[in-house]
Design a protein around this motif. Structure first.
Motif: not given
Length: 469
Positions: A222, A235, A237-238, A241, A244-247
């Motif tokens: 992460h 992180r 992801r915290s 929306d 996040t890393e994926e987005e």
């Protein structure tokens, strides 16, 4: 006078839910504290098996909803203490039962254990966090402790007991003004927005831009960021929306559009579309003031619709119809996928239950058959035989000749549940996208229709003037 307290019960480290529930209910029903169990009562559960009934309801909740939460509340405990010498143990138990019934509104099973081992008689009311219909859970709401105390006071007054007199708020505490908490996540989101505006080629270049901005990047499973002043790494992801890393990777690859998050108010591009108002249909009932408001409102909504169309690269009505059709089809596909998954989850849960019941009652049914289907044997083993027959009927309906292993069914259940949760995130986004396209399509069609009507009206007036000449 009764003092109350609401306590949320969680899973203890190193123990299972069943063990924790058993510990809580066993302590409450301690024979040495409850006159050998005489001062124990239950609502919609047998106090002796309350822990098992609570656990069964939780399993049913998981089968029905598919929701599983980490560190969830497994039960709640109400402690109700009375003034020494003011109430008898039997009446205290009745008051506790009434408090549990009113506070849970009769929607949760509970047990009431009255303890007499202290100078003050007190109740331990343990109620299941899962509702009786196994579809909802009790959520600790704001000022729930105050609400509990008020319900208890009302019941005490009804039973002729004294209540605690409360002093005004200003006499009990002093108001304290706390400084506004600095939010490092907002700073990180702003830094990410600026970095993405520079169009980095890949994620590594994106991280280098953040490092140039003063952030330290910790890479690993992460990715996290730290800047001077922060207590710890935060992180991606915290961040919520869109961050996040994926987005972010999807935005860099051009697969997704990045929308800047505004803290205080929504940006123009983030506002949800609304439908235009039919002014003529409501003008007669509403009046001229409504006409002025609706005209301005429609102008704003049409401007918002045009921004939406430009952001999504839509240049004509045919493209809009095609985009709307695609978004609707995608939503329908995800909706059908989720419904299929939910249906399969119910089937697996039911099948597992019947397989377990079949295995448990197989020996009893064999003995029943050997007895020549004796009526006496049936009456003494009615429940086991009924469960066995129900399991066999279920297998016949499903056309199952060889029973699957419970372990394989559990693995399939976990896989289907994971797919369903993954589809839900896409489902919500697809629903929002579909609704926006449908509203945009409706607004454009209504706007074109109004424009056409105005043109026809202008031409009609022009013809009338020419005729009068």
């Amino acid at each position: 006078m009764a003092a109350t307290r609401l306590i949320a019960l969680h899973i203890n480290k190193g123990k299972t839910i069943a063990q924790c529930l058993r510990d809580r209910t066993d302590y409450a029903q301690n024979p040495g504290k409850t006159e050998k169990g005489e001062l124990v009562s239950g609502y919609e559960c047998d106090p002796m098996t309350a822990d098992e009934e609570f656990l069964l309801a939780k399993r049913q909740y998981l089968h029905i909803t598919g929701r599983r939460q980490q560190n969830d509340v497994i039960a709640y405990q109400i402690r109700q203490s009375f003034k020494p010498g003011e109430i008898t143990p039997e009446e205290a138990n009745r008051v506790g039962y009434e408090l549990g019934l009113r506070f849970t509104k009769g929607k949760h099973a509970f047990l009431v254990a009255t303890h007499t081992d202290r100078a003050h008689i007190h109740n331990h009311i343990v109620f299941n966090s899962t509702s009786l219909d196994c579809k909802r859970k009790f959520r600790d709401f704001h000022n729930s402790g105050l609400a509990l105390q008020k319900v208890s006071d009302i019941i005490c007054v009804e039973h002729g007991l004294s209540i605690i007199e409360k002093k005004p708020y200003k006499e009990r505490v002093k108001r304290t003004t706390y400084p506004k908490r600095h939010c490092f996540r907002d700073e990180i989101r702003q830094a990410i927005d600026q970095a993405l505006l520079k169009k980095p080629k890949d994620f590594e270049e994106f991280l280098r831009l953040l490092e140039q901005d003063g952030y330290t990047c910790k890479r690993g499973k992460h990715t996290a960021l730290w800047k001077e002043g922060q207590d710890r790494f935060l992180r991606f992801r915290s961040l919520g929306d869109g961050y996040t890393e994926e987005e972010i990777r999807a935005v860099i690859l051009g697969e997704k559009e990045h929308r800047i998050r505004s803290k205080n108010k929504q940006s123009v591009s983030q506002k949800r579309l609304n439908l235009l108002v039919d002014i003529d249909a409501r003008l007669q009932a509403k009046g001229i003031g409504y006409q002025r408001w609706a005209t301005v409102y429609n102008l704003k909504q049409m401007a918002q619709t045009m921004i939406f169309l430009r952001e999504h690269g839509i240049e004509n009505i045919d493209q809009l119809h095609e985009k709307t059709k695609q978004s609707t089809e995608r939503f329908d596909q995800l909706d059908e996928k989720i419904k299929t998954a939910e249906k399969r989850l119910v089937e697996i849960a039911s099948l597992k239950k019947h397989i377990i019941n079949y295995a448990k009652t197989k020996d009893v049914y064999v003995d029943y058959r050997k007895s020549g289907y004796s009526r006496k044997f049936y009456e003494s083993h009615r429940e086991a035989i009924t469960l066995h027959k129900a399991a066999k009927d279920a297998f016949n309906e499903l056309g199952i000749k060889k029973l699957p292993k419970v372990k394989d069914l559990s693995a399939e259940y976990a896989e289907v549940l994971a797919d369903k949760k993954s589809a839900y995130a896409q489902y919500r986004n697809a629903r929002t996208e579909m609704q926006d396209y449908l509203k945009a399509e409706k607004n454009v069609e209504q706007f074109l229709n109004l424009t056409r009507q105005e043109e026809e009206k202008a031409q009609e007036e022009k013809r009338k003037k020419e005729t009068q000449r």
